[in-house]
Write a protein that holds these residues in place. Sequence first.
Motif, PDB file in Angstrom:
ATOM      1  N   ALA A 110      39.627  28.301  -0.598  1.00  0.00           N
ATOM      2  CA  ALA A 110      40.259  27.120  -0.488  1.00  0.00           C
ATOM      3  C   ALA A 110      40.245  26.450  -2.069  1.00  0.00           C
ATOM      4  N   ASN A 111      39.116  26.115  -2.536  1.00  0.00           N
ATOM      5  CA  ASN A 111      38.789  25.750  -3.925  1.00  0.00           C
ATOM      6  C   ASN A 111      39.250  26.481  -4.827  1.00  0.00           C
ATOM      7  N   MET A 112      39.277  27.839  -4.729  1.00  0.00           N
ATOM      8  CA  MET A 112      39.742  28.667  -5.782  1.00  0.00           C
ATOM      9  C   MET A 112      41.299  28.869  -5.883  1.00  0.00           C
ATOM     10  N   LEU A 113      42.035  28.512  -4.802  1.00  0.00           N
ATOM     11  CA  LEU A 113      43.305  28.463  -4.635  1.00  0.00           C
ATOM     12  C   LEU A 113      43.776  26.923  -5.540  1.00  0.00           C
ATOM     13  N   LEU A 114      42.994  25.985  -5.198  1.00  0.00           N
ATOM     14  CA  LEU A 114      43.220  24.700  -5.804  1.00  0.00           C
ATOM     15  C   LEU A 114      43.122  24.769  -7.194  1.00  0.00           C
ATOM     16  N   LEU A 115      41.859  25.629  -7.880  1.00  0.00           N
ATOM     17  CA  LEU A 115      41.745  25.850  -9.206  1.00  0.00           C
ATOM     18  C   LEU A 115      43.021  26.719  -9.821  1.00  0.00           C
ATOM     19  N   ALA A 116      43.114  27.590  -9.403  1.00  0.00           N
ATOM     20  CA  ALA A 116      44.281  28.397  -9.836  1.00  0.00           C
ATOM     21  C   ALA A 116      45.584  27.645  -9.924  1.00  0.00           C
ATOM     22  N   ASP A 117      45.943  27.012  -8.974  1.00  0.00           N
ATOM     23  CA  ASP A 117      47.166  26.102  -9.002  1.00  0.00           C
ATOM     24  C   ASP A 117      47.112  25.099 -10.163  1.00  0.00           C
ATOM     25  N   LYS A 118      45.934  24.559 -10.449  1.00  0.00           N
ATOM     26  CA  LYS A 118      45.814  23.442 -11.024  1.00  0.00           C
ATOM     27  C   LYS A 118      46.099  24.245 -12.935  1.00  0.00           C
ATOM     28  N   HIS A 119      45.497  25.206 -13.013  1.00  0.00           N
ATOM     29  CA  HIS A 119      45.590  25.800 -14.355  1.00  0.00           C
ATOM     30  C   HIS A 119      46.633  26.944 -14.353  1.00  0.00           C
ATOM     31  N   HIS A 120      47.538  26.585 -13.512  1.00  0.00           N
ATOM     32  CA  HIS A 120      48.735  27.926 -13.533  1.00  0.00           C
ATOM     33  C   HIS A 120      48.228  29.341 -13.863  1.00  0.00           C
ATOM     34  N   ALA A 121      47.283  29.660 -12.998  1.00  0.00           N
ATOM     35  CA  ALA A 121      46.570  31.008 -13.261  1.00  0.00           C
ATOM     36  C   ALA A 121      47.598  31.742 -12.253  1.00  0.00           C
ATOM     37  N   ASN A 122      48.669  32.398 -12.912  1.00  0.00           N
ATOM     38  CA  ASN A 122      49.623  32.954 -11.975  1.00  0.00           C
ATOM     39  C   ASN A 122      49.444  34.308 -11.709  1.00  0.00           C
ATOM     40  N   GLU A 123      48.460  35.026 -12.547  1.00  0.00           N
ATOM     41  CA  GLU A 123      47.838  36.065 -11.968  1.00  0.00           C
ATOM     42  C   GLU A 123      46.778  36.290 -10.737  1.00  0.00           C
ATOM     43  N   LEU A 124      46.026  35.095 -10.898  1.00  0.00           N
ATOM     44  CA  LEU A 124      45.086  34.926  -9.788  1.00  0.00           C
ATOM     45  C   LEU A 124      45.545  34.300  -8.573  1.00  0.00           C
ATOM     46  N   LYS A 125      46.420  33.601  -8.547  1.00  0.00           N
ATOM     47  CA  LYS A 125      46.806  32.458  -7.595  1.00  0.00           C
ATOM     48  C   LYS A 125      47.481  33.649  -6.356  1.00  0.00           C
ATOM     49  N   PRO A 126      48.243  34.694  -6.451  1.00  0.00           N
ATOM     50  CA  PRO A 126      48.943  35.489  -5.501  1.00  0.00           C
ATOM     51  C   PRO A 126      47.744  36.401  -4.903  1.00  0.00           C
ATOM     52  N   LYS A 127      46.448  36.802  -5.780  1.00  0.00           N
ATOM     53  CA  LYS A 127      45.518  37.386  -5.067  1.00  0.00           C
ATOM     54  C   LYS A 127      44.560  36.620  -4.101  1.00  0.00           C
ATOM     55  N   ILE A 128      44.511  35.122  -4.568  1.00  0.00           N
ATOM     56  CA  ILE A 128      43.835  34.411  -3.558  1.00  0.00           C
ATOM     57  C   ILE A 128      44.737  34.335  -2.301  1.00  0.00           C
ATOM     58  N   ILE A 129      46.005  34.119  -2.299  1.00  0.00           N
ATOM     59  CA  ILE A 129      46.772  33.796  -1.272  1.00  0.00           C
ATOM     60  C   ILE A 129      46.669  35.010  -0.484  1.00  0.00           C
ATOM     61  N   ARG A 130      46.790  36.452  -0.830  1.00  0.00           N
ATOM     62  CA  ARG A 130      46.730  37.525   0.085  1.00  0.00           C
ATOM     63  C   ARG A 130      45.452  37.439   0.448  1.00  0.00           C
ATOM     64  N   PHE A 131      44.258  37.236  -0.060  1.00  0.00           N
ATOM     65  CA  PHE A 131      42.965  37.061   0.632  1.00  0.00           C
ATOM     66  C   PHE A 131      42.814  36.066   1.696  1.00  0.00           C
ATOM     67  N   ILE A 132      43.583  34.758   1.583  1.00  0.00           N
ATOM     68  CA  ILE A 132      43.213  33.887   2.737  1.00  0.00           C
ATOM     69  C   ILE A 132      44.285  34.388   3.667  1.00  0.00           C
ATOM     70  N   ALA A 133      45.568  34.935   3.629  1.00  0.00           N
ATOM     71  CA  ALA A 133      46.465  35.556   4.630  1.00  0.00           C
ATOM     72  C   ALA A 133      45.646  36.593   5.350  1.00  0.00           C
ATOM     73  N   GLU A 134      44.997  37.451   4.805  1.00  0.00           N
ATOM     74  CA  GLU A 134      44.258  38.479   5.367  1.00  0.00           C
ATOM     75  C   GLU A 134      42.948  37.770   6.309  1.00  0.00           C
ATOM     76  N   LYS A 135      42.301  36.847   5.787  1.00  0.00           N
ATOM     77  CA  LYS A 135      41.204  36.396   6.557  1.00  0.00           C
ATOM     78  C   LYS A 135      41.577  35.156   6.854  1.00  0.00           C
ATOM     79  N   TYR A 136      42.935  34.865   7.490  1.00  0.00           N
ATOM     80  CA  TYR A 136      43.349  33.360   7.778  1.00  0.00           C
ATOM     81  C   TYR A 136      42.282  32.633   8.801  1.00  0.00           C
TER      82      TYR A 136
END
Length: 381
Positions: A321-347
């Motif tokens: 959750a915190n990594m998603l906030l960090l990626a969004d804050k810094h517009h880390a467009n390569e990192l954010k989709p990977k975090i979203i996929r991880f959260i979806a898999e482990k929802y």
Amino acid sequence: MRAINTQIIFVIFTIFFTFIKNEPSSEANIECGTTEIQCDTCVRLHKIRYIWNINNLDYHRPEGGDKVSIISPTFSATTKDEVKWFLELLPGNSSTDSISLQICLSPESKETRVRAKFSAVFLDDEQRVLSTYGDDTIYAFDNLGEYWGWDDIPIDAVILPDDKLKIVCNLTFCEYINHLVHRNNASNNLTTGISQQSHCDLCQDFISLLNNSEFSDVVLLTKNKEYPAHKAILAARSPVFATMFKKGQESGKKIKRVDITDLRDEKTVDEMLRYIYTGKCENIRELADDLLTAANKYGLSGLEKMCMKTLCKNLTIENAANMLLLADKHHANELKPKIIRFIAEKYVQVSNTTDWKHIARTKPEYIHEVCQLLLDNDDKH
């Protein structure tokens, strides 16, 4: 005299980073003998035998329906392996009396373009074979989350009397293709050794320059520490520093002090300056989130990529959750989709964490993104 020193430092610095980016070539005027080159192309294979026991199958039918849906834990060949997998059991496509079994390349993986062959065996309690699926076909997994498998497996042929399944998945995969190149030219080997040593020497020289205030022309200030530095080096590496110093020149005001107020501690500033002067980081795993903030503020794209790679490798249910906030804050467009996929898999697990519950109240758009990915995955299946 100060201007001359700055120009000298700039020239040395430019030569240094040109040296890092380009392999040194042999001098054109030196005659060389024939160089023999031998290349061995190797495929590194991993084999996994994964046994999945599923008990009380009826409880995996949502709301008492007739459709089974369950995902196995992720697994890999070794604990440090960057290729991870999971199995997914789904309803069959053509009948409620059938199931589908898929093997998926997990979004947690750090490698893509994996080649694999696999089979699945359904066993009874006496380890006797009930059904076998698979052949010697080698399948391509070119994207994280990609899957292959078997549809319409008759459930009556594989389910055991006490409402359980016993599945054995045999998986062989190629992590990468490696090319080993050998040269027998002694002068080339000598040049390589010299270039590596020269690179180490240059890095050490620039660390010494950073730690010595004698030729510095600007000071970076934190709450508790002063860092003598060099405008030419800072400007060459950071477009933000370059713009800052250029505006100072144009206005006739020489910038001699820069306040660094938004970085958490001196360790982050130490590591950021190490990267600026040498292109390296020693404590990136410990400071990746803070260094991502620094990289984003000062336009250090190389450092940003290093941080995103490190954060992705260390993504967990607890910090997702915190990594998603960090990626969004810094517009880390390569990192954010990977975090979203991880959260979806482990929802199920992630949604029970305190940080995710806070996000659910304050950032509902994240919930929408995760749910959309879950729906897209359902459509694929």
